[in-house]
Scaffold this active site. Structure first.
Site, PDB file in Angstrom:
ATOM      1  N   HIS A   1      67.595  98.488  88.571  1.00  0.00           N
ATOM      2  CA  HIS A   1      66.491  97.384  89.240  1.00  0.00           C
ATOM      3  C   HIS A   1      67.217  96.253  89.600  1.00  0.00           C
ATOM      4  O   HIS A   1      68.318  95.976  89.090  1.00  0.00           O
ATOM      5  CB  HIS A   1      65.531  97.053  87.873  1.00  0.00           C
ATOM      6  CG  HIS A   1      64.293  96.313  88.769  1.00  0.00           C
ATOM      7  ND1 HIS A   1      63.667  96.972  89.574  1.00  0.00           N
ATOM      8  CD2 HIS A   1      63.915  95.121  88.569  1.00  0.00           C
ATOM      9  CE1 HIS A   1      62.597  96.167  89.983  1.00  0.00           C
ATOM     10  NE2 HIS A   1      62.823  94.841  89.403  1.00  0.00           N
TER      11      HIS A   1
ATOM     12  N   CYS B   1      62.818  98.123  95.035  1.00  0.00           N
ATOM     13  CA  CYS B   1      63.614  97.089  94.808  1.00  0.00           C
ATOM     14  C   CYS B   1      64.970  96.847  95.729  1.00  0.00           C
ATOM     15  O   CYS B   1      65.179  95.644  96.251  1.00  0.00           O
ATOM     16  CB  CYS B   1      64.119  96.968  93.265  1.00  0.00           C
ATOM     17  SG  CYS B   1      64.911  98.314  92.794  1.00  0.00           S
TER      18      CYS B   1
ATOM     19  N   HIS C   1      60.952  90.303  93.615  1.00  0.00           N
ATOM     20  CA  HIS C   1      61.292  91.808  93.564  1.00  0.00           C
ATOM     21  C   HIS C   1      59.944  92.925  93.882  1.00  0.00           C
ATOM     22  O   HIS C   1      59.087  92.484  93.723  1.00  0.00           O
ATOM     23  CB  HIS C   1      61.820  92.329  91.976  1.00  0.00           C
ATOM     24  CG  HIS C   1      61.046  92.123  90.962  1.00  0.00           C
ATOM     25  ND1 HIS C   1      60.836  93.045  89.810  1.00  0.00           N
ATOM     26  CD2 HIS C   1      59.951  91.227  90.671  1.00  0.00           C
ATOM     27  CE1 HIS C   1      60.021  92.893  88.962  1.00  0.00           C
ATOM     28  NE2 HIS C   1      59.245  91.716  89.594  1.00  0.00           N
TER      29      HIS C   1
END
Length: 163
Positions: A118, A64, A130
């Site tokens: 994240h 990510c 993502h």
């Protein structure tokens, strides 16, 4: 070479826009909106590539924060390869004011760690791109999804130096 062409096209677009902006109505597209659209365009080119822990190139794949780092680096914005450190960059943006290109952050609960773990790039219309996790490719998800809503930390607008 490709990076220089992208930067040149973006710089030329920005130059043209800023040259004619006094002639445009007040609701014309801002320079940041153009930059954000370029960020989203480049990030979307990575759709379908594999999730690779520590990955930060299209040739290898992405995690990510590697996806965010790579995308912004293509526009000469250097970011670290960790979501929690990327959160220290840019200006905070309220969720209801998100624009394409803003970076969205989420907390994670891995190994007892409850910090930011994240990150993704907002593409508009409640969606962000993502690298979700191992075994899942780069994809677009809904920000209002159950997991994302409950783990949402905030968003940042990261501008290049030339603004």
């Amino acid at each position: 070479m490709k990076k220089w062409i992208q930067r040149g096209v973006f710089a030329l677009t920005t130059l043209i826009f800023t040259s004619i902006s006094p002639l445009l109505p007040a609701n014309a597209t801002s320079s940041y909106e153009l930059f954000g659209e370029e960020i989203v365009y480049l990030a979307k080119k990575q759709l379908g590539l594999p999730y690779v822990w520590g990955g930060e190139t299209p040739q290898r794949g992405f995690d990510c924060s590697g996806l965010v780092k790579y995308t912004f680096n293509e526009f000469n914005v250097a970011l670290p390869h960790r979501a929690d450190l990327q959160f220290k960059y840019g200006e905070s943006v309220n969720r209801h004011e998100l624009q394409a290109g803003d970076v969205v952050f989420f907390r994670s609960a891995r190994g007892g760690y409850m910090g930011i773990g994240h990150v993704g790039i907002y593409v508009g219309n409640d969606n962000f791109i993502h690298a979700p996790s191992r075994g899942k490719p780069i994809q677009i998800a809904q920000l209002s999804g159950v997991w994302y809503t409950s783990h949402y930390v905030g968003a940042k607008r990261i501008r290049p130096d030339f603004f």
